[in-house]
Write an enzyme that holds these catalytic residues in place. Structure first.
Site, PDB file in Angstrom:
ATOM      1  N   ASP A  47       0.824  -1.212   0.000  1.00 23.46           N
ATOM      2  CA  ASP A  47       0.000   0.000   0.000  1.00 23.46           C
ATOM      3  C   ASP A  47       0.861   1.266   0.000  1.00 23.46           C
ATOM      4  OD1 ASP A  47      -2.103  -1.735   0.154  1.00 23.46           O
ATOM      5  OD2 ASP A  47      -2.936  -0.930   2.033  1.00 23.46           O
ATOM      6  N   HIS A  68       3.689  -2.539   2.992  1.00 25.69           N
ATOM      7  CA  HIS A  68       3.714  -1.174   2.452  1.00 25.69           C
ATOM      8  C   HIS A  68       4.978  -0.957   1.638  1.00 25.69           C
ATOM      9  CE1 HIS A  68       0.783  -0.876   5.719  1.00 25.69           C
ATOM     10  NE2 HIS A  68       0.296   0.211   5.102  1.00 25.69           N
TER      11      HIS A  68
END
Length: 373
Positions: free
Chosen positions: A193, A338
């Site tokens: 992300d 991430h």
């Protein structure tokens, strides 16, 4: 003296009686043993003796099956009597058919006398061990001559075709995607992300390419605007992308119109960069409300969550991330990591090669998130 003589006489008489009793017992035992032996011999082969007598009578009578009768006792006016019921053929050849001239399949048998001839049918086979009556739906296997070439015979000689349909063989098993039967359904998706960025995302892409793994990147509009070339590389190398809002706002605190704007602004930037609009959407923080779900349904988007959270953004060590993923990942799982958004993403890059190796060792294959939602 008299008493001593009496004692001696009694002792002699007792010994004499014992000898006599012993002799009588021995004789009686021999007689009983002889009787048992004779009875056993007579009971062991009753049919054999009767068959031998019948064969002798048959040979003297010319093979017609009639019992030989002495001239002194024969009465010409009396027809020959049939074989007694205790003969081998009477016990082993009961025929439920109303026509005694028919064989198992219907046509007359050769050499079988007609029912008006007054003669009993000749024996056609040796006595069968079982005398139970045959089934009414098919002839007894003992009615015809027994085969000698093969120990087995058809269970139903009157039926030329079997009515039982053959068992259908099982169909082929669908091979799993990775070619290993034991690894079927063991798939997992790794997602990243908050990117793209110019520092960590390229390093992650290098590791994925080196290991032949496809991942999914949920991108933020502001980062797409800053690093469009990194998004182009993501798509070019075969990874999947999804919308992660424009500036990472908590959608549960926004109105429906604001939620739709977050989606549409990011869609426009992604399409401008790579030429298409993604169908996957991930809400920041995983926060979803009824308004968010309504917008997703209206826009025909796939709302994607996760099953394993590494908390790499919070500074989880590489060793702890590897251990957590190895323990918590299940088939069909989606792992959250991430590629931007924190100074701790360096730990994600460091742990990624070992995470991939550990999952492969457990038999997992890697797919994009759209294959699991």
């Amino acid at each position: 003296m008299r008493r001593m003589k009496r004692v001696r006489r009694d002792r002699r008489w007792g010994r004499l009686m014992k000898v006599r009793l012993s002799r009588r017992s021995l004789l009686l035992g021999m007689m009983v043993s002889l009787f048992i032996w004779v009875a056993g011999c007579s009971a062991s082969q009753p049919f054999g003796l009767l068959a031998a007598l019948q064969a002798n009578d048959t040979s003297q009578d010319g093979g017609t099956g009639q019992s030989a009768v002495s001239p002194e006792t024969t009465d010409p006016s009396v027809s020959p009597s049939p074989q007694p019921d205790d003969s081998p053929s009477a016990e082993s050849s009961p025929d439920p058919s109303p026509n005694p001239t028919e064989g198992p399949d219907g046509p007359p048998l050769e050499g079988t006398p007609s029912p008006d001839s007054g003669q009993s049918p000749p024996p056609t086979k040796p006595p069968a061990p079982s005398v139970s009556p045959p089934s009414t739906d098919r002839p007894n296997a003992s009615d015809g001559p027994k085969p000698t070439g093969s120990p087995t015979s058809p269970t139903n000689p009157t039926s030329p075709t079997s009515t039982t349909s053959p068992t259908k063989p099982p169909g082929p098993t669908r091979p799993p995607a990775d070619g290993k039967p034991s690894m079927e359904n063991k798939t997992v998706a790794i997602t990243f992300d908050d990117g793209p960025d110019y520092r960590y995302t390229p390093a992650i892409l290098d590791i994925l390419k080196e290991n032949g793994v496809k991942a999914t990147f949920f991108v933020v509009g502001t980062q797409v605007k800053r690093e469009p070339q990194v998004l182009e590389r993501i798509v070019k190398e075969g990874h999947a992308i999804g919308n992660h809002t424009f500036d990472h706002k908590d959608l549960t605190k926004l109105s429906k119109a604001q939620i739709l704007k977050q989606m549409k602004d990011t869609d426009a930037l992604i399409k401008q960069t790579v030429g298409f609009t993604p169908t996957m959407f991930r809400a920041p923080y995983g926060a979803v409300s009824s308004a968010v779900k309504q917008v997703m349904a209206e826009q025909k988007r796939q709302l994607v969550g996760w099953t394993v959270d590494t908390r790499d953004w919070a500074g989880t060590s590489p060793a702890d991330m590897i251990a957590h993923i190895s323990k918590e990942t299940k088939p069909g799982g989606i792992i959250l990591m991430h590629s931007f958004g924190s100074k701790h993403i360096a730990g994600t890059v460091e742990a990624l090669p070992e995470i991939i190796a550990a999952l492969k060792q457990k038999g997992y294959s890697f797919v994009t998130a759209d294959k699991l939602v």
